[in-house]
Design a protein around this motif. Structure first.
Motif, short mmCIF file in Angstrom:
data_model
loop_
_atom_site.label_atom_id
_atom_site.label_comp_id
_atom_site.label_asym_id
_atom_site.label_seq_id
_atom_site.Cartn_x
_atom_site.Cartn_y
_atom_site.Cartn_z
N ASP A 1 34.18 38.18 28.70
CA ASP A 1 33.86 39.58 29.01
C ASP A 1 32.40 39.78 29.42
OD1 ASP A 1 36.45 40.51 28.56
OD2 ASP A 1 36.10 40.79 26.42
N GLU B 1 31.05 41.10 33.03
CA GLU B 1 30.10 42.20 33.12
C GLU B 1 28.88 41.79 33.94
OE1 GLU B 1 28.80 45.17 29.74
OE2 GLU B 1 27.45 43.43 29.71
N SER C 1 29.63 41.81 37.61
CA SER C 1 29.79 43.16 38.15
C SER C 1 28.48 43.72 38.69
CB SER C 1 30.36 44.10 37.08
OG SER C 1 29.39 44.38 36.08
N ARG D 1 41.99 42.54 33.99
CA ARG D 1 41.29 43.52 34.82
C ARG D 1 41.79 43.52 36.27
NH1 ARG D 1 36.81 45.65 32.48
NH2 ARG D 1 36.21 44.80 30.46
N GLY E 1 36.52 50.39 40.48
CA GLY E 1 37.81 51.02 40.22
C GLY E 1 38.58 51.28 41.50
N SER F 1 36.39 52.83 32.93
CA SER F 1 35.35 52.64 33.93
C SER F 1 33.99 53.09 33.43
CB SER F 1 35.73 53.41 35.20
OG SER F 1 34.71 53.31 36.16
N PHE G 1 32.46 50.59 31.01
CA PHE G 1 32.16 49.35 31.71
C PHE G 1 30.98 49.54 32.67
CE2 PHE G 1 32.44 46.16 34.99
CZ PHE G 1 32.75 45.01 34.29
N THR H 1 40.16 37.84 32.96
CA THR H 1 40.02 38.32 34.34
C THR H 1 41.33 38.92 34.84
OG1 THR H 1 40.46 36.07 35.18
CG2 THR H 1 38.17 36.71 34.91
N ALA I 1 37.07 40.45 39.09
CA ALA I 1 37.32 41.31 37.93
C ALA I 1 36.14 42.23 37.67
CB ALA I 1 37.61 40.47 36.69
N ARG J 1 35.93 44.90 40.64
CA ARG J 1 37.01 45.88 40.58
C ARG J 1 36.88 46.79 39.36
NH1 ARG J 1 42.41 46.62 38.78
NH2 ARG J 1 43.68 47.71 40.35
N SER J 2 36.39 46.24 38.25
CA SER J 2 36.21 47.06 37.06
C SER J 2 35.11 48.10 37.26
CB SER J 2 35.87 46.18 35.85
OG SER J 2 36.96 45.36 35.51
#
Length: 416
Positions: free
Chosen positions: A158, A162, A165, A250, A200, A8, A11, A247, A193, A196-197
């Protein structure tokens, strides 16, 4: 405060950096408390308004982040998309001043082609290839192989994850802390993804999929992404046949019980309600999280809940279909095949059964099945679903023979 998952911290740092970089291109989308929904569900309901981004969806976030990571070494970008991803890539090609080649199916509506061209301008070229998306994707990837261009995945990347997010980064900043629950739509899994990443286990989740494309739910059951073809493409922003490998990596720890499936007709109810009550225009995928509130109503009382309205690219030519689906799901509109006696006064007898709030919206003789009877397709719209109970009882008492075909999808395709 729940503990953060492994990976976490790293990320989160990347997500925050991506979010800061975006501010040079577009402002954060609003996080707005919705009083109408909050009162209905007895909770503080906030809408994360991705429909108010420059391209009316969150997709430009991932496109921006993936492109900034490889510029200036790469100057030609390619994507395969008939929707929001294409528009996000086009917008960013114009922003960065790079070349974009966007592959779309030949069947793409002209409105989507025009919007993509508008966002990209002279920096993009649109190529229409294939009747179905798999042919379009193959053409895009073949072009990348021969031209050395950079392929921009809509979700299974990825850097795209990101970038998506950043939605979560903004929510935490705007809310001043953590919500109790995040409700978000799932297609290929890029947005879910990324969110949630970043969050967490600090929040609870509800992942929402259309029943016609349950890619996350089936992947969680199988333990790996599976192809759920054929899919229903009505909820085009979330109609993905197979979750991405990156995805899923994650999302694989998600609880299958946190996945909600909504019928395509049911989603239309929220589209119409948000348009009529709030003046908010949402595409089907953008309404998924709002409609799912009904599935978690008992567990969110008194909580702070964020629904991600993922997009508002709605073609108003679809409005009659959306209204029709919403009415059928709500039970205020039904269709019947009625066996009408071929005698004087039979039609009048039928009309006398209708109540003051019942409206005939379709009446069509289909065929005469016998000398004394004819088959009639009839559609009836009323103000309350409960009105059909007394109406059907009167039909029975009067001796009319009928078949309710409202929910018969096969017949509906041909006669409704």
């Amino acid at each position: 405060m729940r503990e953060r998952p492994d990976m976490s911290d790293e990320f989160q740092m990347g997500a925050i950096a991506a979010t800061r970089a975006m501010r040079a291109v577009f402002p954060a989308t609003p996080l707005l408390k919705n009083e109408h929904l909050s009162e209905r569900f007895g909770a503080d309901i906030y809408l994360k308004r991705e429909d108010l981004s420059p391209v009316r969806s969150y997709k430009l976030r991932g496109a921006f982040n993936a492109m900034r990571k490889v510029i200036p070494d790469q100057r030609v970008f390619v994507c395969a998309s008939a929707g929001n991803h294409a528009q996000g890539v086009a917008f960013m090609c114009s922003h960065f001043g790079v070349r974009g080649v966007i592959f779309m199916p030949v069947t793409t509506p002209q409105q989507k082609i025009q919007k993509t061209q508008m966002f990209g301008g002279e920096h993009i070229e649109i190529r229409l290839v294939g009747d179905y998306f798999d042919k379009t994707l193959a053409a895009a990837q073949a072009f990348c192989a021969t031209e050395g261009a950079h392929f921009l995945s809509p979700f299974d990347d990825d850097d795209v994850i990101e970038g998506q997010s950043s939605v979560a980064v903004e929510i935490e900043d705007q809310l001043g802390g953590m919500p109790d629950r995040i409700i978000l739509p799932v297609g290929g899994g890029g947005l879910s993804a990324g969110v949630r990443s970043f969050f967490g286990d600090r929040v609870s989740y509800t992942f929402v999929e259309p029943v016609g494309a349950p890619s996350l739910g089936e992947a969680l059951k199988a333990g790996h992404p599976v192809d759920v073809s054929p899919i229903n493409s009505f909820v085009d922003g979330a109609a993905v046949a197979k979750l991405g490998a990156r995805t899923f990596a994650r999302l694989k720890g998600a609880d299958p019980a946190d996945v909600v499936y909504l019928s395509e007709d049911r989603i239309c109810v929220s589209i119409i309600e948000m348009l009529n009550v709030e003046g908010i225009v949402l595409e089907p995928a953008g309404a998924l999280s709002i409609e799912a509130l009904g599935d978690v109503a008992d567990s969110i009382k008194g909580q702070t809940v964020v629904c991600i309205a993922s997009g508002g690219n709605f073609d108003f030519e679809r409005l009659p279909e959306v209204k029709e689906r919403a009415q059928r799901y709500s039970g205020v509109k039904k269709y019947f095949i009625l066996r009408m006696p071929q005698r004087p006064g039979a039609l009048k007898d039928f009309l006398n059964i209708l109540g003051p709030d019942d409206d005939i919206c379709r009446f069509e003789y289909l065929k005469k099945s016998a000398r004394n009877f004819g088959s009639v397709l009839i559609g009836i719209e009323t103000k309350s679903a409960g009105a059909f109970g007394p109406f059907l009882k009167q039909l029975d008492d009067a001796g009319f023979t009928y078949t309710d075909i409202t929910n018969d999808e096969t017949l509906a395709q041909f006669v409704i």
